[in-house]
Write an enzyme that holds these catalytic residues in place. Structure first.
Site, mmCIF file in Angstrom:
data_model
loop_
_atom_site.group_PDB
_atom_site.id
_atom_site.type_symbol
_atom_site.label_atom_id
_atom_site.label_comp_id
_atom_site.label_asym_id
_atom_site.label_seq_id
_atom_site.Cartn_x
_atom_site.Cartn_y
_atom_site.Cartn_z
ATOM 1 N N LYS B 81 -15.257 43.684 39.538
ATOM 2 C CA LYS B 81 -14.092 44.051 38.726
ATOM 3 C C LYS B 81 -13.996 45.569 38.614
ATOM 4 O O LYS B 81 -15.011 46.258 38.453
ATOM 5 C CB LYS B 81 -14.230 43.418 37.336
ATOM 6 C CG LYS B 81 -13.005 43.540 36.448
ATOM 7 C CD LYS B 81 -13.247 42.826 35.116
ATOM 8 C CE LYS B 81 -12.060 42.921 34.175
ATOM 9 N NZ LYS B 81 -12.341 42.287 32.867
ATOM 10 N N SER B 156 -8.424 39.452 31.237
ATOM 11 C CA SER B 156 -8.096 40.591 32.065
ATOM 12 C C SER B 156 -8.648 40.499 33.485
ATOM 13 O O SER B 156 -8.163 41.171 34.382
ATOM 14 C CB SER B 156 -8.621 41.868 31.423
ATOM 15 O OG SER B 156 -10.042 41.887 31.400
ATOM 16 N N SER B 180 -12.028 37.469 28.824
ATOM 17 C CA SER B 180 -11.559 37.972 30.123
ATOM 18 C C SER B 180 -12.314 37.446 31.328
ATOM 19 O O SER B 180 -11.882 37.660 32.464
ATOM 20 C CB SER B 180 -11.594 39.500 30.139
ATOM 21 O OG SER B 180 -10.606 40.006 29.285
#
Lengths: 99, 505
Positions: B81, B156, B180
């Protein structure tokens, strides 16, 4: 509890150092008003006898051995900066008066 | 061969690599080819690091040929990420303010991936600074759900979940501040784990809310998550909140669970995380999964956590407050964007305001202003102080519940993936996506999301298991047991029911 007027949003945005356009201010004021009203619920159960928790699994006295370690590579750090000069960050004047 | 390689689990790839059936270069190349074929439509990646990944893979192959002792995941590629800093690879956290920034150091978890020989395929898309539940707040465009490209992949960490779900990586790293990792896993039919707070180092994570953030595994199987969790977990002296406990035997727990016997395990259904606001198809899949766990020998009871109803409100005070402080470092001086004011004196303060006005997106501005307001003189006690008290009450609810049961369960998210754009103009509606995952972060306990089937709309549903702090092994035991029971019914993994993506090669 105070409501979040457009003027108040402008004041807080200045504290947070974020320039907002007049359109952004209008929209944010409306949105934040709704959000603030919603989060105000916390006061319903936050009575004086309840202690505050700032950290989920608190640790205390976390130290490491006082041994020097290699710093970050200066050139790599400065390569990511908006401006650099002579191995240092180059920044605008810090104070508002005439330089 | 190449098309099949991308569908294998990390555990299977690990065995194939160890036996010499396949090389890491072949496996890595297969994933890079898959990215080239489908990521134009999915857009899971912000940056693909072909050359570095293949170089790592070649190094692992050489070391293996030389008979060196390798980590079991050596040579298995991974996506990271974009909120996690990677030396030499661009890291933006989904924000224009960090466009083009190349970090001069690695996050601790990245150092561990590199030391273990996992080729890093690239950096995955996310909501800007991890603020969002749909990845639509990325400054670099939407990620699309592999099950239906017109829908959100969650957020997210929508990029990491979509990458794994679209077979563009067998493993990915996510971060979870309020859901997330788990909510994207739920809406993409993948597995995601938020470890116990402090059990995976936060050093090198671009901080959103320091008392809530935690990195963890994003995978297609529970066993793969355990393998990755064991690699990235454990004490790190560079993070002062890092727990010194040894990592529990997570892989062993996953294998134990997969064997299917849950006799003696007590499971608590959280009354407050269900009912109104939850899609009927989500609740139906949840009930079916509960029945399977019961059939495996678990005892199921209902428990009440009355203060969970206040979790969302407390979270949207604590998170913005911490974020407003953490994001103060984006001042246009040391890294990333610098914008000078269009008129008037060019001072550091005015440059900072102009830079942040131009560099931050709408959601980031909303939350920083909300946090600054909640912390400002006259409001602190009413907002931030009260939210911290609610945090205590939520921890007490968990403590009381875990006195009765071994794990708690709920649907991971109240709905399946919604359409891109559907909730973008309604921040409160967007915040509700994390209603079932947020209490976990506030208390610092661990949680997992496991696919539990398809809702009436044909889209994936997630089942959440929550364990007490430091008992992450329970997530893997229960999660693997449920996964095994469900896959027996389905005749294979849920993801095999996803529509084929069009490939442009």
């Amino acid at each position: 509890m105070a409501t979040l007027s457009r003027d108040e949003v402008a004041r807080v945005a200045a504290l947070a150092r974020i320039d907002l356009s007049p359109t952004e201010l209008d929209r944010l004021a409306g949105e934040l008003e709704v959000i603030v009203q919603s989060v105000t619920r916390v006061s319903e159960v936050a009575t004086p006898d309840v202690p505050a928790t700032s950290h989920p699994l608190p640790l205390s006295n976390v130290f490491r051995a006082d041994v020097p370690v290699a710093p970050l590579d200066r050139d790599e750090v400065l390569a990511g900066a908006p401006a650099a000069l002579d191995g240092k960050f180059l920044v605008p004047q810090i104070l508002g008066e005439e330089a | 061969m190449s098309a099949d390689l991308v569908r294998l689990s990390a555990a299977t790839l690990s065995q194939a690599l160890a036996r010499g059936d396949v090389s890491s270069v072949e496996v890595t190349r297969a994933h890079l080819d898959r990215i080239a074929a489908v990521d134009g439509d999915v857009h899971a990646y912000l940056h693909v690091s072909d050359e570095q990944a293949l170089a790592t893979a070649a190094g692992v192959d050489k070391a293996r040929a030389a008979g060196e002792d390798l980590h079991p995941l050596a040579g298995v590629p991974i996506a990271v990420k974009d909120v996690v800093v990677t030396r030499g690879l661009p890291t933006t956290a989904g924000s224009k303010i960090l466009e083009g920034w190349v970090p001069p150091y690695d996050a601790t978890l990245v150092s561990r991936l590199k030391a273990a020989g996992l080729p890093i395929l690239g950096k995955t898309n996310m909501d800007e600074f991890a603020m969002g539940s749909s990845t639509e707040h990325s400054a670099y465009g939407n990620t699309h759900n592999p099950w239906d490209l017109t829908r959100i992949p969650g957020g997210s960490g929508g990029g990491s979940a979509a990458a794994v779900g679209a077979y563009e990586a067998p493993l990915a790293i996510g971060t979870d501040t309020g859901g997330s990792i788990r909510q994207p896993a739920a809406v993409t039919g993948t597995v995601g784990v938020k470890p116990t707070y402090g059990s995976v180092s936060r050093y090198g994570l671009i901080a959103l809310a320091s008392s809530l953030d935690q990195a963890g595994p994003v995978t297609r199987t529970v066993l793969d998550a355990a393998l990755l969790h064991e690699l990235i977990g454990g004490h790190d002296p560079l993070d002062s909140t890092s727990l010194t406990d040894p990592v529990p035997d997570l892989v062993g727990a996953a294998r134990l669970g997969a064997a299917g016997d849950l006799s003696g395990v007590r499971i608590g259904v959280v009354r407050e995380l269900g009912g109104e606001g939850y899609q009927p198809g989500v609740l139906a899949r949840f009930t079916e999964s509960l029945e399977l766990l019961q059939a495996a020998g678990a005892e199921v009871v209902e428990v009440s956590c009355p203060h969970f109803d206040y979790a969302l409100a407390a979270y949207y005070l604590i998170l913005p407050a911490e974020a407003s402080s953490n994001l103060a470092k984006f001042d246009g001086m040391r890294f990333g964007l610098r914008v000078e004011p269009s008129e008037g004196p060019v001072t550091a303060e005015r440059v900072m305001a102009a830079t942040r006005g131009a560099g931050f997106g709408d959601e980031v501005k909303r939350r920083i202003i909300l946090g600054t307001y909640a912390l400002s003189a006259g409001y602190y006690d009413a907002y931030y102080g009260s939210a911290q008290k609610v945090r205590t009450l939520i921890q007490r609810d968990f403590a009381a519940a875990f006195a009765q049961v071994d794990v708690l369960v709920s649907p991971t998210a109240p709905t399946t993936a919604f359409r891109l754009g559907e909730k973008l103009d309604d921040p409160l509606a967007m915040y509700l996506n994390d209603v079932a995952t947020i209490p976990v972060n506030l208390a610092g306990v661990p949680g997992i999301s496991v696919p539990s089937g398809l809702s009436d709309d044909g889209l994936p549903v997630g089942f959440q298991v929550i364990a007490p702090a430091r008992a992450d092994d329970r997530l893997y035991r229960i999660g693997a047991a449920l996964e095994a029971a469900l896959e027996e019914r389905w005749g294979g993994p849920l993801l095999e029911q996803a529509p084929e993506l069009e490939t442009n090669r």
